[in-house]
Design a protein around this motif. Sequence first.
Motif, PDB file in Angstrom:
ATOM      1  N   TYR A   1     -69.339  21.085 -60.564  1.00  0.00           N
ATOM      2  CA  TYR A   1     -68.653  21.344 -59.302  1.00  0.00           C
ATOM      3  C   TYR A   1     -68.375  20.046 -58.554  1.00  0.00           C
ATOM      4  O   TYR A   1     -67.264  19.844 -58.026  1.00  0.00           O
ATOM      5  CB  TYR A   1     -69.483  22.281 -58.424  1.00  0.00           C
TER       6      TYR A   1
ATOM      7  N   TRP B   1     -65.616  18.154 -60.284  1.00  0.00           N
ATOM      8  CA  TRP B   1     -64.322  18.793 -60.061  1.00  0.00           C
ATOM      9  C   TRP B   1     -63.829  18.504 -58.645  1.00  0.00           C
ATOM     10  O   TRP B   1     -62.648  18.233 -58.435  1.00  0.00           O
ATOM     11  CB  TRP B   1     -64.430  20.297 -60.283  1.00  0.00           C
ATOM     12  N   SER B   2     -64.725  18.537 -57.666  1.00  0.00           N
ATOM     13  CA  SER B   2     -64.299  18.285 -56.294  1.00  0.00           C
ATOM     14  C   SER B   2     -63.924  16.822 -56.087  1.00  0.00           C
ATOM     15  O   SER B   2     -63.107  16.500 -55.239  1.00  0.00           O
ATOM     16  CB  SER B   2     -65.387  18.702 -55.305  1.00  0.00           C
TER      17      SER B   2
ATOM     18  N   SER C   1     -62.647  14.646 -58.641  1.00  0.00           N
ATOM     19  CA  SER C   1     -61.406  14.363 -59.331  1.00  0.00           C
ATOM     20  C   SER C   1     -61.180  15.381 -60.459  1.00  0.00           C
ATOM     21  O   SER C   1     -61.762  15.251 -61.543  1.00  0.00           O
ATOM     22  CB  SER C   1     -61.443  12.945 -59.914  1.00  0.00           C
ATOM     23  N   PRO C   2     -60.326  16.385 -60.225  1.00  0.00           N
ATOM     24  CA  PRO C   2     -60.071  17.386 -61.264  1.00  0.00           C
ATOM     25  C   PRO C   2     -59.476  16.789 -62.537  1.00  0.00           C
ATOM     26  O   PRO C   2     -59.797  17.228 -63.634  1.00  0.00           O
ATOM     27  CB  PRO C   2     -59.086  18.344 -60.602  1.00  0.00           C
ATOM     28  N   ARG C   3     -58.616  15.783 -62.406  1.00  0.00           N
ATOM     29  CA  ARG C   3     -58.007  15.175 -63.593  1.00  0.00           C
ATOM     30  C   ARG C   3     -59.050  14.550 -64.501  1.00  0.00           C
ATOM     31  O   ARG C   3     -59.026  14.729 -65.715  1.00  0.00           O
ATOM     32  CB  ARG C   3     -56.998  14.104 -63.190  1.00  0.00           C
TER      33      ARG C   3
ATOM     34  N   THR D   1     -62.169  15.239 -64.589  1.00  0.00           N
ATOM     35  CA  THR D   1     -63.047  16.280 -65.119  1.00  0.00           C
ATOM     36  C   THR D   1     -62.430  16.923 -66.347  1.00  0.00           C
ATOM     37  O   THR D   1     -63.102  17.131 -67.367  1.00  0.00           O
ATOM     38  CB  THR D   1     -63.308  17.349 -64.039  1.00  0.00           C
TER      39      THR D   1
END
Length: 85
Positions: free
Chosen positions: A43, A46-47, A49-51, A53
Amino acid sequence: MGVRRVAKGVGDLLIETVGEAVAEVILNLVACALLGCLALIAYLCWSFSPRWTIAGAGLFSSSSPTVPGIPSAIPRRVAAGASPP
């Protein structure tokens, strides 16, 4: 004499059974805690940097083609590089 031996055997059995049950509960709690930490790390990643991740998950999945305990979908002779019959 025989009654004492039987009583001792039953007592040992109960102690062993209770010990195994306690160990099982402790191991389950540790496994749940580790899974929770893994979910928290995912989590937070993801919060942040989604790219990155998604890229990291792709690199991890490409470097580990099989999951322990689950057979690979690739036949062994193909995975080993042997020529087909």
